[in-house]
Scaffold this motif. Structure first.
Motif, PDB file in Angstrom:
ATOM      1  N   LYS A 237      10.138 -11.422  10.195  1.00 18.01           N
ATOM      2  CA  LYS A 237      10.372 -11.973  11.528  1.00 18.01           C
ATOM      3  C   LYS A 237      10.684 -10.871  12.532  1.00 18.01           C
ATOM      4  CE  LYS A 237      12.108 -16.402   9.759  1.00 18.01           C
ATOM      5  NZ  LYS A 237      13.284 -17.300   9.662  1.00 18.01           N
ATOM      6  N   GLU A 238      11.199  -9.747  12.054  1.00 18.90           N
ATOM      7  CA  GLU A 238      11.530  -8.626  12.930  1.00 18.90           C
ATOM      8  C   GLU A 238      10.326  -7.724  13.186  1.00 18.90           C
ATOM      9  OE1 GLU A 238      14.838  -6.553  11.277  1.00 18.90           O
ATOM     10  OE2 GLU A 238      15.822  -8.401  10.620  1.00 18.90           O
TER      11      GLU A 238
ATOM     12  N   ASP B 247      14.818 -11.057   1.011  1.00 16.46           N
ATOM     13  CA  ASP B 247      13.846 -12.061   1.450  1.00 16.46           C
ATOM     14  C   ASP B 247      12.903 -11.402   2.457  1.00 16.46           C
ATOM     15  OD1 ASP B 247      12.380 -14.160   2.411  1.00 16.46           O
ATOM     16  OD2 ASP B 247      14.092 -15.464   2.815  1.00 16.46           O
TER      17      ASP B 247
ATOM     18  N   LYS C  46      10.349 -12.515   3.933  1.00 15.59           N
ATOM     19  CA  LYS C  46       9.955 -13.381   5.046  1.00 15.59           C
ATOM     20  C   LYS C  46      10.951 -13.285   6.199  1.00 15.59           C
ATOM     21  CE  LYS C  46       7.334 -16.639   2.199  1.00 15.59           C
ATOM     22  NZ  LYS C  46       7.187 -18.043   1.748  1.00 15.59           N
ATOM     23  N   GLU C  47      12.214 -13.083   5.862  1.00 14.94           N
ATOM     24  CA  GLU C  47      13.223 -12.891   6.910  1.00 14.94           C
ATOM     25  C   GLU C  47      13.008 -11.545   7.606  1.00 14.94           C
ATOM     26  OE1 GLU C  47      15.639 -14.838   8.225  1.00 14.94           O
ATOM     27  OE2 GLU C  47      14.627 -16.419   7.077  1.00 14.94           O
TER      28      GLU C  47
END
Length: 357
Positions: A309-310, A303, A305-306
């Motif tokens: 986030k980083e 994913d 999108k996950e």
């Protein structure tokens, strides 16, 4: 006054202002060096300004640069123009046509639908004024990304570009250098970023053609790759990463923009590169490369999108403080280990043109 080149350090013009010639190139005309590129002086990553035209600087020594102003100004009053400040204009390249006596400029434009087209302009003098002759050009009906232009001694010109997220194309230009003829060759095919090659820089040494490219990770840096061929259209053999001593795997936190052969020097070629994100050199290539692969690999289960986030993407937009990494190329002749030879880009905190023959 500067008396040396200091890669990665803030470089000021003769008025004490940051040099704004990103994605830039150097051309030598009648005893003067001209360094030109994207003017990012108003680009803070928040105001929607991608560029403020193409800026040019002049020098006699490659160290000290006088601002010659905007040779291709923005068009802020026309939102539909490819030169509107919100338009994603990148990597201007200018070549001289001996037949038409015109300077011909190509600009890459990222459109709102993410397709990439070219704007072509011509001028009677290098410093302009330039007049648009083509806008929305889609070479070979392809979405055309980062590129380089090159002219052969006989006047024939070539256009090396990234067919977006696919492969590298070498296309013949028309005799006036404002379009492609339709003849082309393909190189370095890859299924998706970050492996697709972009930021192509072409140069010739000892009758061999070289292409230095970067991977595709936006303004975040990645490993460069150099290839060699016997002709303008190759075929090209990949030699590897020229930044052999770079443990960060980021091409010394920079992306190639062009290679300049210094006239009067026996074998001095300068790799001109941008350090787009000088404040974010702690980002790890091994980590964000996974993000770009996840974004574009249709078969991945990751994913993206996950992962995103980083790695906040807003860091990639304030390019007004981008620096330059100019380093000399070092050539290793063919050997048993490297049958085609090898080209290296070594890190130097400081170096001088005068140190080369």
């Amino acid at each position: 006054m500067y008396n040396s080149i200091r890669p990665g350090q803030v470089w000021l013009d003769t008025e004490g202002k940051r040099i704004q010639a990103h994605g830039g190139s150097v051309i030598y005309i009648d005893g003067t060096y001209y360094f030109y590129g994207e003017n990012k002086e108003k680009t803070d990553g928040k105001n929607g300004i991608w560029h403020w035209g193409v800026r040019c600087y002049a020098s006699k020594d490659l160290y000290n640069w006088e601002d010659k102003g905007l040779i291709i100004p923005p068009e802020p009053e026309n939102p539909a123009s490819s030169l509107h400040p919100a338009s994603q204009m990148d990597r201007p390249h200018i070549i001289y046509n001996m037949e038409t006596k015109k300077y011909v400029a190509w600009l890459k434009i990222m459109n709102k639908d993410r397709t990439q087209t070219e704007t072509v302009l011509t001028a009677d003098k290098f410093l302009g004024p330039y007049t648009k002759v083509r806008e929305g050009l889609k070479p070979l009906n392809m979405s055309a990304g980062d590129f380089d232009l090159a002219v052969a001694p006989d006047g024939k010109a070539y256009y090396y570009f990234e067919r977006v997220h696919s492969e590298t194309i070498c296309a013949d230009l028309t005799s006036d250098y404002t379009d492609v003829t339709g003849y082309y060759s393909t190189h370095f095919p890859h299924p998706y970023p970050p492996y697709v090659r972009e930021a192509t820089a072409h140069f010739i040494r000892k009758n061999k053609h070289y292409l230095i490219t970067s991977g595709t990770t936006g303004y975040l840096p990645n490993p460069s790759e150099i290839a060699i061929g016997d002709s303008w259209h190759g075929p090209f053999v990949i030699l590897g990463n020229p930044h052999q001593t770079d443990e960060s795997n980021t091409s010394f936190h920079s992306q190639i923009s062009s290679v300049f052969k210094v006239p009067g020097k026996k074998d001095l070629y300068i790799a001109c590169a941008d350090r787009w994100l000088p404040e974010h050199m702690d980002e790890k290539y091994e980590e964000y490369s996974k993000l770009f692969e996840a974004m574009f690999n249709p078969e991945t289960d990751v994913d993206w999108k996950e992962l995103a986030k980083e790695h906040p993407q807003d860091i990639s937009d304030n390019t007004s403080i981008a620096d330059y990494v100019w380093l000399p190329l070092r050539f290793e002749e063919p050997s048993q280990e490297h049958p085609f030879g090898m080209v290296y880009i070594d890190w130097l905190d400081e170096w001088k043109i005068e140190d080369y023959e």
